[in-house]
Write a protein that holds these residues in place. Structure first.
Motif, short mmCIF file in Angstrom:
data_model
loop_
_atom_site.label_atom_id
_atom_site.label_comp_id
_atom_site.label_asym_id
_atom_site.label_seq_id
_atom_site.Cartn_x
_atom_site.Cartn_y
_atom_site.Cartn_z
N PRO A 291 10.13 -29.00 17.07
CA PRO A 291 11.19 -27.98 16.99
C PRO A 291 11.06 -26.94 18.10
O PRO A 291 10.01 -26.75 18.71
N ASP A 292 12.16 -26.23 18.35
CA ASP A 292 12.19 -25.23 19.41
C ASP A 292 11.32 -24.01 19.09
O ASP A 292 10.99 -23.24 20.00
N TRP A 293 11.00 -23.81 17.81
CA TRP A 293 10.17 -22.65 17.45
C TRP A 293 8.67 -22.93 17.57
O TRP A 293 7.86 -22.10 17.18
N PHE A 294 8.29 -24.07 18.12
CA PHE A 294 6.89 -24.48 18.18
C PHE A 294 6.01 -23.42 18.85
O PHE A 294 4.98 -23.01 18.32
N GLU A 295 6.41 -22.97 20.04
CA GLU A 295 5.59 -22.01 20.78
C GLU A 295 5.58 -20.64 20.11
O GLU A 295 4.60 -19.89 20.19
N ILE A 296 6.69 -20.28 19.45
CA ILE A 296 6.74 -18.99 18.76
C ILE A 296 5.71 -18.95 17.64
O ILE A 296 4.93 -18.00 17.52
N VAL A 297 5.69 -19.98 16.82
CA VAL A 297 4.74 -20.04 15.71
C VAL A 297 3.32 -20.15 16.24
O VAL A 297 2.38 -19.59 15.67
N GLU A 298 3.15 -20.85 17.35
CA GLU A 298 1.82 -20.96 17.96
C GLU A 298 1.26 -19.59 18.30
O GLU A 298 0.09 -19.30 18.04
N SER A 299 2.09 -18.73 18.88
CA SER A 299 1.61 -17.39 19.25
C SER A 299 1.30 -16.56 18.01
O SER A 299 0.35 -15.76 18.03
N GLU A 300 2.06 -16.76 16.92
CA GLU A 300 1.77 -16.03 15.68
C GLU A 300 0.46 -16.50 15.06
O GLU A 300 -0.34 -15.69 14.58
N VAL A 301 0.24 -17.79 15.05
CA VAL A 301 -1.02 -18.33 14.51
C VAL A 301 -2.20 -17.86 15.34
O VAL A 301 -3.25 -17.47 14.79
N LYS A 302 -2.05 -17.88 16.65
CA LYS A 302 -3.13 -17.43 17.52
C LYS A 302 -3.48 -15.97 17.24
O LYS A 302 -4.66 -15.59 17.20
N CYS A 303 -2.47 -15.15 17.01
CA CYS A 303 -2.70 -13.73 16.72
C CYS A 303 -3.41 -13.58 15.38
O CYS A 303 -4.27 -12.70 15.23
N CYS A 304 -3.07 -14.41 14.40
CA CYS A 304 -3.75 -14.37 13.10
C CYS A 304 -5.23 -14.69 13.23
O CYS A 304 -6.06 -14.18 12.48
N LYS A 305 -5.57 -15.53 14.17
CA LYS A 305 -6.95 -15.95 14.32
C LYS A 305 -7.76 -15.04 15.25
O LYS A 305 -8.99 -14.97 15.12
N GLU A 306 -7.08 -14.36 16.16
CA GLU A 306 -7.81 -13.58 17.16
C GLU A 306 -7.64 -12.08 17.01
O GLU A 306 -8.49 -11.32 17.47
N ALA A 307 -6.56 -11.63 16.38
CA ALA A 307 -6.30 -10.19 16.27
C ALA A 307 -5.90 -9.86 14.84
O ALA A 307 -6.70 -9.97 13.92
N VAL A 308 -4.63 -9.50 14.62
CA VAL A 308 -4.16 -9.20 13.27
C VAL A 308 -2.64 -9.34 13.24
O VAL A 308 -1.94 -8.95 14.17
N CYS A 309 -2.15 -9.94 12.17
CA CYS A 309 -0.71 -10.12 11.96
C CYS A 309 -0.32 -9.56 10.59
O CYS A 309 -1.15 -9.44 9.69
N VAL A 310 0.97 -9.25 10.46
CA VAL A 310 1.53 -8.77 9.20
C VAL A 310 2.62 -9.74 8.75
O VAL A 310 3.53 -10.04 9.52
N ILE A 311 2.52 -10.23 7.52
CA ILE A 311 3.55 -11.07 6.93
C ILE A 311 4.06 -10.40 5.67
O ILE A 311 3.28 -10.06 4.77
#
Length: 666
Positions: A291-311
């Protein structure tokens, strides 16, 4: 057939009650025109003599019930059923619908042998016998009322508010296909208390009062009708009836690029579109491939693993159970498989099981005080879980069950820097030494008091869940985002959550777990306390299963030879093959950005090659097999795992840390 049929169009009332019934049709037979007194009582009364009503009556009689009354206002099958001849298809999107259609097809042939009635379910059979029909001109168009549902699936099951009132309706023009199977499952439900298959996707309790709005139904059904014949790509969403239930943060998140999906009427963020992305192209993207959102989700996952995300996870169902004495604890100990007699502030992951040991709900419960508990469940469990609890809880004025879903906004802070953000906002140490895993505490965050902070994320990643009174939601969110800037914070959505939880082998209710899945079949023995000092629903079934062994096992599969860019993606429902033999289906799938592979979860069965019967599945049986996942007819090799590959992540991180420290030392 052991049921009484009362068929009439017009009824006359004299004095009290219903008495004289007569037929209003000129062509009615003498039997139909004969006045029949309505019996004072019956074991079951079925309203509607179409294919659904007669199917339920037929199956109830086959199961031994004799005192059955079927009420029909006209003639049998005089409604929409009479227009269904030939509309029988067994190709269905859902497994349960396919099973119903297969059973119906077989039943109709069986009825032909039992009664001598000729049945030709397929139009092709008619055209084969009368080929000239293809060239006939249609001179008259006949139509009749038909029922449609908000999600294109029929509704079946017991009412959550009226005990003993069962519903079977909303066939979406598939009544003939589903008639036999749907009638059978509802009859089983009425006789045994549960159907023989998992029918959650059709359960009446997947809907709530919010879907009964006349305007909502009018708009949604207009969308539903053409969609019945449309190609449905993965992760598509309805366009009508939206923004019905929203978090207080909806406008803020929408302005930051949130793209939305709907669950039980609740808007939930899928992912966040960066400013440089073409929003229109993303909205119109429909594919079974990458899907076209592949890279978008990739950057969100990377942030969850390396920094911090809010869901924003405000849609989760939230109940509070309190009592004046020990009633709350005693009831919950009986209703749940894990031991809830834990110190105040502790969180317990547990299952709410049925008599067969299957999951009616999978949830987390925090003990707020000695006599108060906070229960968190999946979004679509709001009606079902409430009905189950009310059904099994005693009528006790000292025991209170309250739905507090709307009272709290839930923010999930995921990532290694979540501890820094929360420590700075609360002026309290949040390290594991001070705030251990699966711990709950009311704290101040920013200016807001009474925030329920829990050390869990539903993903296996470090972080915290914040349950915030709705009047403080915007303030807390703003403070989290402001303080988090220095730690690389960003918003994330449920697609990232899905990727994280699947690669950590986290099963979700409604996708991987259902009413026919037991904790022993999905590796959750640790969430069952068979010797906690008191009985609980499903305990006997689990004891027997522990002794006899399980006949299916939830397994993780990592695809080896799958090309993410070129091959069709696995989404769910793909066949699993073990040593070349069919062994089950996947229940959920996601791309793991950590492993750089697709990961699927699914149940492995052990079918006898000689008889096809299910046999015991052991860990050795799983480990000795060679596996393939079939995606649209192409089989891909896969590695099977009975445990999460967290150790691989840990090893990789430790190796990177060592290399980094060596570099700094130089």
């Amino acid at each position: 057939m052991f049921f009484r049929l009362l068929s009439a169009v017009r009824r006359q009332r004299t004095g009290r009650g219903w008495q004289n019934w007569s037929s209003g049709r000129s062509g009615a037979s003498a039997a139909e025109a004969h006045s029949v007194a309505l019996p004072a009582q019956a074991q079951v009364v079925i309203c509607g003599g179409g294919i659904m009503g007669t199917s339920v009556a037929y199956h109830l009689s086959k199961m031994g019930w004799k005192d059955i009354v079927l009420l029909e206002q006209g003639r049998l099958a005089a409604g929409s059923t009479r227009f269904c001849a030939g509309i029988l298809s067994t190709a269905r999107h859902l497994t349960i619908e396919q099973k119903m259609a297969d059973y119906s097809n077989k039943l109709y042939h069986q009825l032909e042998q039992e009664t001598g009635i000729q049945t030709e379910p397929l139009l092709s059979s008619l055209l084969r016998r009368m080929p000239d029909l293809e060239t006939l001109e249609i001179l008259k168009l006949v139509n009749c009322p038909e029922t449609f549902t908000p999600d294109m699936r029929c509704i079946m099951g017991e009412s959550p508010s009226v005990r003993g009132y069962f519903v079977l309706a909303g066939m979406n023009s598939a009544g003939l296909s589903f008639g036999g199977g749907a009638g059978r499952y509802l009859a089983e439900w009425m006789v045994h208390g549960y159907p023989s298959e998992n029918i959650w996707e059709l359960d009446l309790k997947r809907f709530g009062a919010l879907q009964s709005s006349r305007t909502f139904l009018r708009h949604r059904v207009m969308e539903v009708m053409p969609l019945l014949y449309d190609l449905k790509v993965p992760r598509w969403d309805f366009q009508t009836g939206r923004q019905l239930r929203t978090s207080p943060l909806y406008d803020r998140l929408d302005a930051q690029g949130a793209r939305w999906m709907e669950k039980h009427g609740f808007e939930r963020p899928k992912y966040f579109v960066p400013p440089d992305k073409d929003l229109l192209a993303l909205e119109q993207s429909k594919t079974f491939y990458k899907p076209d959102w592949f890279e978008i989700v990739e950057s969100e996952v990377k942030c969850c693993k390396e920094a911090v995300c809010v869901i924003d996870m405000s849609s989760f169902t939230k109940f509070e159970i309190t009592s004046t004495g020990d009633q709350a604890l005693e009831v919950l100990q009986y209703l749940f498989s894990n031991d809830l007699d834990v110190p105040v502030g502790h969180i317990v992951h547990t299952g709410m099981l049925n008599q067969g040991g299957g999951y009616e709900n999978d949830c987390s419960i925090a003990r707020l005080s000695k006599r108060s508990f906070f229960m968190i469940s999946p979004t679509d469990q709001q009606v079902h879980c409430w009905a189950w609890l009310k059904k099994h809880m005693p009528e006790d004025s000292n025991l209170l069950l309250e739905d507090v879903t709307w009272k709290y906004t839930a923010l999930n802070l995921i990532g290694p820097r979540a501890v820094d953000v929360l420590s700075e906002l609360s002026y309290a140490p949040m390290t594991p030494d001070h705030f251990p895993s699966l711990f709950c505490k009311e704290m101040s965050v920013g200016y807001a008091n009474g925030i329920r902070v829990m050390s869990m994320t539903h993903t296996g990643e470090p972080g915290f869940m914040l349950y915030i009174p709705i009047e403080y939601a915007l303030h807390v969110y703003n403070e989290v985002m402001s303080v988090g800037q220095k730690y690389g914070i960003r918003n994330a959505g449920y697609y990232a959550l899905r990727s994280l939880r699947i690669e950590k082998f986290f099963a979700f209710w409604g996708q991987d777990l259902n009413t026919l899945t037991t904790p022993l079949e999905c590796g959750r023995e640790s969430r069952v306390k068979l010797e906690k000092g008191m009985d609980f629903i499903g305990r006997d079934a689990l004891l027997q299963q522990k002794q006899n062994g399980v006949y299916k096992r939830l397994t993780m599969f990592i695809l080896d030879d799958h090309d993410t860019d070129l091959d069709l993606w696995p989404w769910w429902g793909e066949p699993i093959y073990r040593n070349g033999q069919y062994a089950g289906k996947t229940t959920s799938s996601a791309y793991s950005y950590t492993l750089e592979r697709h990961v699927c979860l699914g149940f492995v069965h052990n079918f006898s090659e000689d008889t096809g019967e299910e046999q015991v599945v052991t860990a050795d049986f799983i480990n000795r097999g060679e596996y393939e996942i079939d995606i649209a007819g192409h089989r891909f090799q896969a590695k099977a795992k009975l445990y999460p590959v967290t150790s691989l992540f840990t090893h990789k991180r430790r190796k990177e840390d060592v290399e980094l420290s060596d570099l700094h030392g130089k």
